[in-house]
Design a protein around this motif. Structure first.
Motif, PDB file in Angstrom:
ATOM      1  N   ARG A 166       3.821  -0.511  -5.428  1.00  0.00           N
ATOM      2  CA  ARG A 166       5.077  -1.040  -5.957  1.00  0.00           C
ATOM      3  C   ARG A 166       5.730  -1.921  -4.910  1.00  0.00           C
ATOM      4  NH1 ARG A 166       7.024   2.069 -10.491  1.00  0.00           N
ATOM      5  NH2 ARG A 166       5.094   2.880 -11.380  1.00  0.00           N
ATOM      6  N   ILE A 167       6.281  -3.028  -5.359  1.00  0.00           N
ATOM      7  CA  ILE A 167       7.031  -3.941  -4.496  1.00  0.00           C
ATOM      8  C   ILE A 167       8.467  -3.934  -4.999  1.00  0.00           C
ATOM      9  CG2 ILE A 167       7.246  -6.296  -3.631  1.00  0.00           C
ATOM     10  CD1 ILE A 167       4.283  -6.681  -4.674  1.00  0.00           C
ATOM     11  N   ILE A 168       9.406  -3.709  -4.090  1.00  0.00           N
ATOM     12  CA  ILE A 168      10.817  -3.734  -4.454  1.00  0.00           C
ATOM     13  C   ILE A 168      11.525  -4.766  -3.574  1.00  0.00           C
ATOM     14  CG2 ILE A 168      12.949  -2.412  -4.713  1.00  0.00           C
ATOM     15  CD1 ILE A 168      11.232   0.147  -4.740  1.00  0.00           C
ATOM     16  N   ASP A 169      12.140  -5.741  -4.220  1.00  0.00           N
ATOM     17  CA  ASP A 169      12.928  -6.754  -3.524  1.00  0.00           C
ATOM     18  C   ASP A 169      14.310  -6.152  -3.277  1.00  0.00           C
ATOM     19  OD1 ASP A 169      14.619  -8.867  -2.846  1.00  0.00           O
ATOM     20  OD2 ASP A 169      13.675 -10.265  -4.231  1.00  0.00           O
ATOM     21  N   VAL A 215      20.485  -4.755   4.220  1.00  0.00           N
ATOM     22  CA  VAL A 215      20.219  -5.628   5.368  1.00  0.00           C
ATOM     23  C   VAL A 215      19.013  -5.162   6.171  1.00  0.00           C
ATOM     24  CG1 VAL A 215      22.616  -6.382   5.566  1.00  0.00           C
ATOM     25  CG2 VAL A 215      21.839  -4.381   6.862  1.00  0.00           C
ATOM     26  N   ILE A 216      18.425  -4.029   5.803  1.00  0.00           N
ATOM     27  CA  ILE A 216      17.326  -3.490   6.617  1.00  0.00           C
ATOM     28  C   ILE A 216      16.012  -4.237   6.426  1.00  0.00           C
ATOM     29  CG2 ILE A 216      18.329  -1.184   6.803  1.00  0.00           C
ATOM     30  CD1 ILE A 216      16.284  -0.235   4.730  1.00  0.00           C
ATOM     31  N   ALA A 217      15.827  -4.881   5.270  1.00  0.00           N
ATOM     32  CA  ALA A 217      14.589  -5.613   4.999  1.00  0.00           C
ATOM     33  C   ALA A 217      14.773  -6.442   3.736  1.00  0.00           C
ATOM     34  CB  ALA A 217      13.421  -4.644   4.822  1.00  0.00           C
ATOM     35  N   ASP A 218      13.797  -7.281   3.461  1.00  0.00           N
ATOM     36  CA  ASP A 218      13.787  -8.036   2.207  1.00  0.00           C
ATOM     37  C   ASP A 218      12.967  -7.319   1.129  1.00  0.00           C
ATOM     38  OD1 ASP A 218      15.337 -10.048   3.321  1.00  0.00           O
ATOM     39  OD2 ASP A 218      13.607 -11.261   3.883  1.00  0.00           O
ATOM     40  N   TYR A 219      11.890  -6.646   1.563  1.00  0.00           N
ATOM     41  CA  TYR A 219      10.988  -5.993   0.621  1.00  0.00           C
ATOM     42  C   TYR A 219      10.573  -4.615   1.112  1.00  0.00           C
ATOM     43  CZ  TYR A 219      10.406 -10.601  -1.444  1.00  0.00           C
ATOM     44  OH  TYR A 219      10.638 -11.821  -2.039  1.00  0.00           O
ATOM     45  N   PHE A 220      10.479  -3.692   0.178  1.00  0.00           N
ATOM     46  CA  PHE A 220       9.781  -2.431   0.371  1.00  0.00           C
ATOM     47  C   PHE A 220       8.465  -2.535  -0.390  1.00  0.00           C
ATOM     48  CE2 PHE A 220      13.296   1.055   0.902  1.00  0.00           C
ATOM     49  CZ  PHE A 220      13.472   0.680   2.204  1.00  0.00           C
ATOM     50  N   ILE A 221       7.417  -2.038   0.211  1.00  0.00           N
ATOM     51  CA  ILE A 221       6.160  -1.844  -0.502  1.00  0.00           C
ATOM     52  C   ILE A 221       5.882  -0.351  -0.427  1.00  0.00           C
ATOM     53  CG2 ILE A 221       3.696  -2.367  -0.625  1.00  0.00           C
ATOM     54  CD1 ILE A 221       4.326  -4.994   0.874  1.00  0.00           C
ATOM     55  N   ILE A 222       5.623   0.257  -1.574  1.00  0.00           N
ATOM     56  CA  ILE A 222       5.390   1.694  -1.654  1.00  0.00           C
ATOM     57  C   ILE A 222       4.058   1.932  -2.343  1.00  0.00           C
ATOM     58  CG2 ILE A 222       6.284   3.898  -2.519  1.00  0.00           C
ATOM     59  CD1 ILE A 222       9.066   2.496  -2.680  1.00  0.00           C
ATOM     60  N   LEU A 265      11.122   7.377  -3.686  1.00  0.00           N
ATOM     61  CA  LEU A 265      11.874   6.228  -3.166  1.00  0.00           C
ATOM     62  C   LEU A 265      12.186   5.185  -4.233  1.00  0.00           C
ATOM     63  CD1 LEU A 265      10.331   5.438   0.331  1.00  0.00           C
ATOM     64  CD2 LEU A 265      12.353   6.779  -0.226  1.00  0.00           C
ATOM     65  N   GLU A 266      11.322   5.068  -5.218  1.00  0.00           N
ATOM     66  CA  GLU A 266      11.579   4.102  -6.280  1.00  0.00           C
ATOM     67  C   GLU A 266      12.909   4.401  -6.975  1.00  0.00           C
ATOM     68  OE1 GLU A 266       8.643   5.607  -5.695  1.00  0.00           O
ATOM     69  OE2 GLU A 266       6.974   4.339  -6.359  1.00  0.00           O
ATOM     70  N   ILE A 284       9.191  -5.701  -8.525  1.00  0.00           N
ATOM     71  CA  ILE A 284       8.290  -6.827  -8.716  1.00  0.00           C
ATOM     72  C   ILE A 284       7.025  -6.276  -9.372  1.00  0.00           C
ATOM     73  CG2 ILE A 284       7.032  -8.716  -7.615  1.00  0.00           C
ATOM     74  CD1 ILE A 284      10.090  -8.897  -7.240  1.00  0.00           C
ATOM     75  N   GLY A 285       6.703  -6.735 -10.551  1.00  0.00           N
ATOM     76  CA  GLY A 285       5.564  -6.195 -11.285  1.00  0.00           C
ATOM     77  C   GLY A 285       4.217  -6.587 -10.701  1.00  0.00           C
TER      78      GLY A 285
END
Length: 116
Positions: free
Chosen positions: A23-26, A32-39, A100-101, A110-111
């Motif tokens: 999963r990608i989360i914008d 402010v910690i990041a632009d993207y999470f990838i889980i 986390l999601e 982001i699909g």
């Protein structure tokens, strides 16, 4: 190289080692910690380690080094911080527990990397 291009490389690296449910989360508009999470998750500690190792190798080859890694010793939840991208690699049970999601549902899911 742009952050989005690094996200694509990261996803490819995780797919190479058969990560589950990437999963990608914008989060750039809500944090402010990041632009993207990838889980993602793996079935065992050895797969979680392989995912983290491949991710770090592929991003380093592309010119993006990891700033900090947490949790590698246990292999149940590894966090790799690349500054504008934070990658969470869980064992399946840990991922379900921390969910986390749900915690970051205000971010934009982001699909597919093509949708970046």
């Amino acid at each position: 190289m742009t952050t989005k291009e690094y996200v694509k490389i990261a996803v490819d690296a995780l797919e190479d080692k058969k990560a589950n449910d990437i999963r990608i989360i914008d989060i750039h508009e809500i944090s402010v910690i990041a632009d993207y999470f990838i889980i993602c998750d793996g079935a065992s500690a050895s797969q979680v380690h392989a995912l983290a190792d491949n991710l770090e190798e592929k991003l380093a080859k592309a010119g993006k080094g990891v700033h900090k890694t947490e949790g590698y010793g246990q292999g149940t939840w590894i966090l790799e911080d690349y500054g504008d991208i934070i990658v969470h690699i869980f064992q399946t049970e840990e991922r379900e527990f921390y969910d986390l999601e749900r915690m970051w549902m205000d971010g934009k899911m982001i699909g597919d990397v093509k949708d970046l």
